[in-house]
Design an enzyme around this catalytic site. Sequence first.
Site, short mmCIF file in Angstrom:
data_model
loop_
_atom_site.label_atom_id
_atom_site.label_comp_id
_atom_site.label_asym_id
_atom_site.label_seq_id
_atom_site.Cartn_x
_atom_site.Cartn_y
_atom_site.Cartn_z
N GLY A 8 6.78 46.80 42.70
CA GLY A 8 8.21 46.63 41.97
C GLY A 8 9.25 45.91 42.42
N GLY A 11 12.63 43.91 40.58
CA GLY A 11 13.62 45.04 40.31
C GLY A 11 14.81 44.77 41.16
N GLN A 12 15.67 45.82 40.66
CA GLN A 12 17.01 45.75 41.28
C GLN A 12 17.08 45.81 42.71
OE1 GLN A 12 19.84 49.02 40.57
NE2 GLN A 12 21.79 47.99 41.17
N ASP A 34 4.50 42.79 41.52
CA ASP A 34 5.07 43.46 40.48
C ASP A 34 4.29 43.15 39.30
OD1 ASP A 34 7.00 44.04 38.19
OD2 ASP A 34 8.69 44.12 39.78
N TYR A 138 12.75 61.99 34.74
CA TYR A 138 13.23 61.19 36.08
C TYR A 138 13.32 62.11 37.36
CZ TYR A 138 15.18 57.87 39.16
OH TYR A 138 15.51 56.98 40.38
N LYS A 142 10.81 62.93 40.49
CA LYS A 142 11.34 62.65 41.94
C LYS A 142 11.27 63.76 42.89
CE LYS A 142 12.68 58.27 41.62
NZ LYS A 142 11.91 57.36 42.36
P1 NAD Z 1 14.13 48.43 38.45
O1 NAD Z 1 13.72 49.33 37.35
O2 NAD Z 1 15.20 47.47 38.73
O3 NAD Z 1 12.53 47.88 38.98
C1 NAD Z 1 11.60 48.17 38.92
C2 NAD Z 1 10.43 47.28 38.93
O4 NAD Z 1 9.08 47.91 38.58
C3 NAD Z 1 10.53 46.37 37.82
O5 NAD Z 1 10.62 45.06 38.39
C4 NAD Z 1 9.25 46.62 36.92
O6 NAD Z 1 8.69 45.42 36.48
C5 NAD Z 1 8.22 47.16 37.88
N1 NAD Z 1 7.42 47.84 37.34
C6 NAD Z 1 7.43 48.59 36.09
N2 NAD Z 1 6.08 49.28 35.81
C7 NAD Z 1 5.13 48.55 36.65
C8 NAD Z 1 3.84 48.84 37.06
N3 NAD Z 1 3.13 49.63 36.06
N4 NAD Z 1 3.38 48.15 38.01
C9 NAD Z 1 4.12 47.59 38.96
N5 NAD Z 1 5.50 47.32 38.69
C10 NAD Z 1 5.79 47.95 37.63
O7 NAD Z 1 14.45 49.79 39.61
P2 NAD Z 1 14.91 49.58 40.89
O8 NAD Z 1 16.45 49.95 40.56
O9 NAD Z 1 14.76 48.70 41.81
O10 NAD Z 1 14.41 51.14 41.62
C11 NAD Z 1 13.21 50.97 42.38
C12 NAD Z 1 13.27 52.53 43.05
O11 NAD Z 1 14.35 53.07 43.49
C13 NAD Z 1 12.62 53.44 41.80
O12 NAD Z 1 11.92 54.48 42.22
C14 NAD Z 1 13.85 54.13 41.50
O13 NAD Z 1 13.70 55.43 41.01
C15 NAD Z 1 14.54 54.27 42.80
N6 NAD Z 1 16.19 54.29 42.77
C16 NAD Z 1 16.77 53.42 42.29
C17 NAD Z 1 18.20 53.72 42.33
C18 NAD Z 1 18.98 52.51 41.81
O14 NAD Z 1 20.33 52.76 41.45
N7 NAD Z 1 18.70 51.37 41.41
C19 NAD Z 1 18.87 55.00 42.61
C20 NAD Z 1 17.95 55.72 43.16
C21 NAD Z 1 16.48 55.57 43.04
N1 SER Z 2 20.60 54.79 39.55
C1 SER Z 2 19.46 55.70 39.25
C2 SER Z 2 19.77 56.21 37.79
O1 SER Z 2 20.57 56.49 37.47
C3 SER Z 2 19.49 57.12 40.06
O2 SER Z 2 18.44 57.30 40.49
O3 SER Z 2 18.48 56.44 37.41
#
Ligand code: NAD
Ligand code: SER
Length: 310
Positions: A8, A11-12, A34, A138, A142
């Site tokens: 991933g 992603g963010q 990714d 979700y 988790k």
């Molecule tokens: P995001 O949505 O920005 O990025 C997810 C990435 O996963 C994307 O680049 C997407 O292309 C890739 N992806 C999707 N399906 C895929 C697949 N089948 N195979 C490979 N890659 C794939 O998510 P994020 O914000 O970077 O979050 C990453 C992790 O952190 C997640 O587990 C999320 O639940 C957790 N998280 C994020 C936040 C937040 O605020 N960003 C908060 C709590 C937890």
């Molecule tokens: N930023 C994430 C969401 O809103 C928290 O896991 O899904």
Amino acid sequence: MRKILVTGAMGQIGSELVSQLREYYGTSNVIGSDLWKKDGEEGPFEIVDVTDEKAIHDAAKKHKVDTIMHLAALLSAKAEAVPKIAWDLNMGGLINALEAARDLDLQFFTPSSIGAFGPTTPKKNTPQKTIMRPTTMYGVNKVAGELLCDYYYYRYGVDTRGVRYPGLISHVTPPGGGTTDYAVEIYYEAMKHKTYTSYIAQNTYMDMMYMPDALNAIIQLMEADPGKLVHRNAYNISAISAAPEDFAKAIRKHIPEFELAYDVDPVRQQIAESWPDNLDSSAAAEEWGFKAEYDIDKMTADMLTKLQVK
Ligand code: NAD
Ligand code: SER
């Protein structure tokens, strides 16, 4: 030297984590992966679909990594729109990554979330161990993911570690469809239009964190003495408990004419109301020294400076 496969990675979190890890461990020791790769992406990279068990295993083996940081997932709002797809990706991807870690004897990190909690969880200073009955797909993913990581540790000895992230605020890659995304959008809109219409209602508090604190937490936790880790999967971490009006107040210190309006989205509002206001992160502080550096004012000053340049 540690060698890491990040899933991933576009992603963010992943887009910034890979850069930070490369600064720390060296470019050749951090393999991004990714479903896609952005133009100009430099450094080792593999196209890997995490729902394909062999693809993750092969990438980890090919690059002889000793660590997987598994980020690929569907976030809360998107998952609520397609719950079965979310289950297949969030749970299927996780167990595939854990299987690679088990077979190749790798250290493992994956983030949980404030979304693991539910409406019956104590909302204020939410304890590390408490009621967890999430009402979103979700959240179900988790909680199950935290337990699955515990299982791989107890059953197979995989060194699994994780944190429960708050909503993350950053200026490099936009968030991917979560409930807390408004807290990023508000800064972009403040810079562009000096106004923002929030889909989250006034007085709705959620935990938030600035990306540098979130990235430091991963490195600190992964480098921590395993003997000290009682709560491996997953640690509450916390920085900023805020509602939309708190962001507006902080932004007005730099853009006095900034205006905040509301047009509440019932789906995301209901999710937000089921999540804690702020987490108790004392276990993370005691067991591996977690400490957030950014409060809302320090984060706002940095966000607006960075977005101005952008
Ligand atoms: P995001 O949505 O920005 O990025 C997810 C990435 O996963 C994307 O680049 C997407 O292309 C890739 N992806 C999707 N399906 C895929 C697949 N089948 N195979 C490979 N890659 C794939 O998510 P994020 O914000 O970077 O979050 C990453 C992790 O952190 C997640 O587990 C999320 O639940 C957790 N998280 C994020 C936040 C937040 O605020 N960003 C908060 C709590 C937890
Ligand atoms: N930023 C994430 C969401 O809103 C928290 O896991 O899904």
